[in-house]
Design a protein around this motif. Structure first.
Motif, PDB file in Angstrom:
ATOM      1  N   LEU A   1      61.484  40.768  42.960  1.00  0.00           N
ATOM      2  CA  LEU A   1      60.964  40.805  44.330  1.00  0.00           C
ATOM      3  C   LEU A   1      60.123  39.580  44.675  1.00  0.00           C
ATOM      4  N   ARG A   2      59.862  38.706  43.703  1.00  0.00           N
ATOM      5  CA  ARG A   2      58.946  37.567  43.876  1.00  0.00           C
ATOM      6  C   ARG A   2      57.593  38.047  44.399  1.00  0.00           C
ATOM      7  N   LEU A   3      57.104  39.138  43.821  1.00  0.00           N
ATOM      8  CA  LEU A   3      55.914  39.802  44.353  1.00  0.00           C
ATOM      9  C   LEU A   3      54.664  38.941  44.197  1.00  0.00           C
ATOM     10  N   LYS A   4      54.516  38.276  43.074  1.00  0.00           N
ATOM     11  CA  LYS A   4      53.317  37.457  42.873  1.00  0.00           C
ATOM     12  C   LYS A   4      53.230  36.333  43.897  1.00  0.00           C
ATOM     13  N   ASP A   5      54.327  35.629  44.118  1.00  0.00           N
ATOM     14  CA  ASP A   5      54.324  34.533  45.088  1.00  0.00           C
ATOM     15  C   ASP A   5      54.050  35.041  46.496  1.00  0.00           C
ATOM     16  N   ARG A   6      54.620  36.166  46.848  1.00  0.00           N
ATOM     17  CA  ARG A   6      54.435  36.704  48.195  1.00  0.00           C
ATOM     18  C   ARG A   6      53.001  37.194  48.398  1.00  0.00           C
ATOM     19  N   LEU A   7      52.399  37.739  47.352  1.00  0.00           N
ATOM     20  CA  LEU A   7      50.994  38.149  47.462  1.00  0.00           C
ATOM     21  C   LEU A   7      50.078  36.939  47.577  1.00  0.00           C
ATOM     22  N   ASN A   8      50.363  35.900  46.823  1.00  0.00           N
ATOM     23  CA  ASN A   8      49.534  34.688  46.935  1.00  0.00           C
ATOM     24  C   ASN A   8      49.604  34.102  48.336  1.00  0.00           C
ATOM     25  N   GLN A   9      50.752  34.199  48.996  1.00  0.00           N
ATOM     26  CA  GLN A   9      50.872  33.718  50.371  1.00  0.00           C
ATOM     27  C   GLN A   9      50.019  34.559  51.324  1.00  0.00           C
ATOM     28  N   CYS A  10      49.883  35.850  51.026  1.00  0.00           N
ATOM     29  CA  CYS A  10      49.067  36.726  51.891  1.00  0.00           C
ATOM     30  C   CYS A  10      47.601  36.299  51.910  1.00  0.00           C
ATOM     31  N   PHE A  11      47.113  35.748  50.795  1.00  0.00           N
ATOM     32  CA  PHE A  11      45.702  35.403  50.683  1.00  0.00           C
ATOM     33  C   PHE A  11      45.492  33.893  50.628  1.00  0.00           C
ATOM     34  N   ARG A  12      46.464  33.155  51.076  1.00  0.00           N
ATOM     35  CA  ARG A  12      46.373  31.697  51.008  1.00  0.00           C
ATOM     36  C   ARG A  12      45.224  31.164  51.858  1.00  0.00           C
ATOM     37  N   HIS A  13      44.917  31.852  52.965  1.00  0.00           N
ATOM     38  CA  HIS A  13      43.873  31.375  53.875  1.00  0.00           C
ATOM     39  C   HIS A  13      42.490  31.479  53.265  1.00  0.00           C
ATOM     40  N   LEU A  14      42.315  32.235  52.169  1.00  0.00           N
ATOM     41  CA  LEU A  14      41.003  32.389  51.535  1.00  0.00           C
ATOM     42  C   LEU A  14      40.682  31.255  50.570  1.00  0.00           C
TER      43      LEU A  14
ATOM     44  N   VAL B   1      48.852  41.679  54.263  1.00  0.00           N
ATOM     45  CA  VAL B   1      49.380  42.647  53.296  1.00  0.00           C
ATOM     46  C   VAL B   1      50.225  43.699  54.010  1.00  0.00           C
ATOM     47  N   ARG B   2      49.801  44.124  55.201  1.00  0.00           N
ATOM     48  CA  ARG B   2      50.633  45.052  55.981  1.00  0.00           C
ATOM     49  C   ARG B   2      52.007  44.436  56.255  1.00  0.00           C
ATOM     50  N   HIS B   3      52.010  43.160  56.599  1.00  0.00           N
ATOM     51  CA  HIS B   3      53.274  42.467  56.851  1.00  0.00           C
ATOM     52  C   HIS B   3      54.124  42.409  55.583  1.00  0.00           C
ATOM     53  N   LEU B   4      53.496  42.228  54.423  1.00  0.00           N
ATOM     54  CA  LEU B   4      54.230  42.194  53.167  1.00  0.00           C
ATOM     55  C   LEU B   4      54.848  43.555  52.851  1.00  0.00           C
ATOM     56  N   VAL B   5      54.071  44.635  53.040  1.00  0.00           N
ATOM     57  CA  VAL B   5      54.594  45.978  52.765  1.00  0.00           C
ATOM     58  C   VAL B   5      55.797  46.262  53.656  1.00  0.00           C
ATOM     59  N   ARG B   6      55.687  45.927  54.943  1.00  0.00           N
ATOM     60  CA  ARG B   6      56.821  46.110  55.844  1.00  0.00           C
ATOM     61  C   ARG B   6      58.012  45.257  55.404  1.00  0.00           C
ATOM     62  N   GLY B   7      57.736  44.023  54.972  1.00  0.00           N
ATOM     63  CA  GLY B   7      58.821  43.126  54.568  1.00  0.00           C
ATOM     64  C   GLY B   7      59.584  43.636  53.360  1.00  0.00           C
ATOM     65  N   LEU B   8      58.872  44.196  52.374  1.00  0.00           N
ATOM     66  CA  LEU B   8      59.545  44.713  51.186  1.00  0.00           C
ATOM     67  C   LEU B   8      60.445  45.901  51.532  1.00  0.00           C
ATOM     68  N   VAL B   9      59.955  46.783  52.420  1.00  0.00           N
ATOM     69  CA  VAL B   9      60.782  47.922  52.838  1.00  0.00           C
ATOM     70  C   VAL B   9      61.976  47.424  53.649  1.00  0.00           C
ATOM     71  N   ASN B  10      61.748  46.454  54.531  1.00  0.00           N
ATOM     72  CA  ASN B  10      62.852  45.904  55.331  1.00  0.00           C
ATOM     73  C   ASN B  10      63.926  45.265  54.455  1.00  0.00           C
ATOM     74  N   ASP B  11      63.513  44.623  53.363  1.00  0.00           N
ATOM     75  CA  ASP B  11      64.487  44.037  52.444  1.00  0.00           C
ATOM     76  C   ASP B  11      65.414  45.104  51.872  1.00  0.00           C
ATOM     77  N   ARG B  12      64.832  46.263  51.525  1.00  0.00           N
ATOM     78  CA  ARG B  12      65.652  47.354  51.002  1.00  0.00           C
ATOM     79  C   ARG B  12      66.574  47.921  52.078  1.00  0.00           C
TER      80      ARG B  12
END
Length: 458
Positions: free
Chosen positions: A42-55, A123-134
């Motif tokens: 799922l490339r979960l680590k990379d996608r999570l790092n993008q969620c918090f990139r602004h910090l 993170v909300r956008h990521l959760v929606r994106g993972l479900v949309n991928d399925r």
């Protein structure tokens, strides 16, 4: 050949000497290797790092790693943040996170407090994106979105909690988030976080529109459906669903409308659905509304339990009464199909029960609003990953049925934790090749291989 008693029984008196491994090669979470393969897919680590990139990267751990740790924390069955010390030093978990030292509870709390509203939205956008991928991978022709609220109580004071609807812990402060779930995959799609003193329908229209539009990005041609209880019944919600081209059923609080109550009382002929249910239907609109809707009036016949002694030697007398429900819908199917579709929303209650029991969705973890929002999202993500692991390793087992049950026969997250995740194992390097040796019985070993082969092949 049946074994003898001497072959079955043995004598054991001496208690073994207890020692503890010091080399860091033993793990009690051997099943995390399955999720390590899933995270890579799922490339979960990379996608999570993008969620918090602004910090930025001021922390040694990184906000993305902290949130991944929080998700795995829930995934393995832990609830309180203080339970991080229970698995500290576990080599399998440290490899999964890419860490040599896990953060302390205080570090975890400080990191959650520093994450603001932008992190929550990402993170909300990521959760929606993972479900949309399925959903895109399965190419469902029909998707069912259910909406309902669920109470999160606390005995302490947390930011933006309030006293409101709380049937189990009356008077306790709470949150009352609104959840959207997907019936076909039995996953949480999104969440609208709210304080505990709001009505079920607060913010529901805008939230529903956002969910429908997000699903349409992955399945633009799919037929969208939705089911809601009577708390969402309003002209605004009905108009919103019709404008979004969504097929819907909503329970009608007909006690508030004297006209509907009069129709039920004066009705003489009810058309039978089966031996328990009968119905009639009419078009109706309130006086201030511009559009009329199809109303399905349902009557259920049920036996009344009698009090006092019964003449069991002769017969058991039975009295019957009727319970009435009214459903507003724009579906053009028969009454039987509409009833089954609407009653299928009870599966969402089961989903909430599993989420609260196994994914800590009933817990208020911190005193800060954004920390609690992220903890809830971590629980949603942990639940969804448990479902994704099962969907990624076998094809759908059911087609679309009238009540819209999940297309897979899932085991809950608690069963995954017992059978797969919490397994004693040993990390080895025979001939320089990293290997994990997991302790498992033959049936569990077969199930593990059935899961692992498709993941590694992908």
């Amino acid at each position: 050949m049946k074994p003898s008693k001497s072959e079955i029984r043995t004598k054991a008196y001496k208690v073994p000497t207890v020692t503890f491994a010091q080399d860091g090669q033993l793990t009690s979470l051997g099943g995390l290797v399955f999720f390590q393969a899933l995270f890579a897919r799922l490339r979960l680590k990379d996608r999570l790092n993008q969620c918090f990139r602004h910090l930025g990267t001021n922390s040694a751990y990184g906000a993305g790693t902290i949130f991944l740790l929080l998700t795995v924390h829930v995934l393995i069955g832990c609830r309180r943040l203080s339970e991080i010390d229970d698995y500290r030093g576990d080599p399998c978990l440290e490899r999964l996170l890419g860490l040599r030292v896990l953060p302390t509870k205080s570090t975890l709390c400080r990191a959650l407090q520093s994450m603001g509203e932008q992190a929550v939205e990402n993170v909300r956008h990521l959760v929606r994106g993972l479900v949309n991928d399925r959903l895109e991978a399965q190419r469902f022709a029909r998707l069912t979105l259910d909406f309902d609220g669920s109470v999160q109580s606390t005995t302490r004071h947390a930011e933006q909690t309030a006293m409101g609807f709380n049937p189990k812990k009356k008077g306790a402060r709470s949150y009352y988030p609104l959840f959207c779930t997907i019936a076909q995959t039995s996953q949480f799609f999104d969440m609208l976080h709210r304080s505990g003193n709001v009505h079920d329908s607060s913010g529901a229209c805008d939230f529903a529109v956002a969910c429908f539009q997000s699903v349409r990005t992955s399945r633009p041609r799919a037929c969208l459906e939705s089911r809601m209880d009577s708390a969402f019944f309003s002209d605004a919600m009905l108009t919103t669903l019709a404008a979004q081209r969504v097929e819907f059923t909503i329970s009608v609080p007909f006690e508030r409308f004297a006209e509907l109550k009069g129709w039920i009382e004066s009705r003489k002929r009810w058309r039978p659905l089966d031996e328990r249910w009968s119905f009639f239907e009419r078009e109706w609109k309130a006086k201030s509304w511009n559009v009329s809707y199809r109303l399905l009036f349902l009557r259920q016949r049920r036996a009344i339990r009698r009090k006092g002694p019964l003449q069991l030697d002769l017969f058991e007398p039975r009295d019957y009464e009727y319970e009435y429900t009214v459903i507003a819908t724009n579906k053009r199917q028969g009454a039987h199909a509409v009833r089954d579709f609407h009653h299928g929303r009870g599966s969402q209650e089961k989903l909430f029960g599993e989420g609260k029991q196994h994914a800590a969705l009933d817990l208020v973890a911190t005193r800060r609003i954004h920390g609690n929002q992220l903890f809830t999202l971590a629980g949603m993500l942990a639940h969804n990953l448990g479902r994704e692991l099962q969907m990624a390793t076998r094809p759908p087992e059911r087609k679309t049925l009238p009540k819209r049950p999940p297309c897979w026969i899932f085991v809950d997250l608690g069963t995954l934790q017992r059978q797969f995740l919490r397994r004693a194992a040993q990390l080895l390097r025979p001939q320089g090749q990293l290997t994990i040796r997991i302790a498992a019985s033959t049936p569990i070993r077969r199930k593990m291989l059935d899961i692992l082969k498709p993941l590694l092949a992908a």
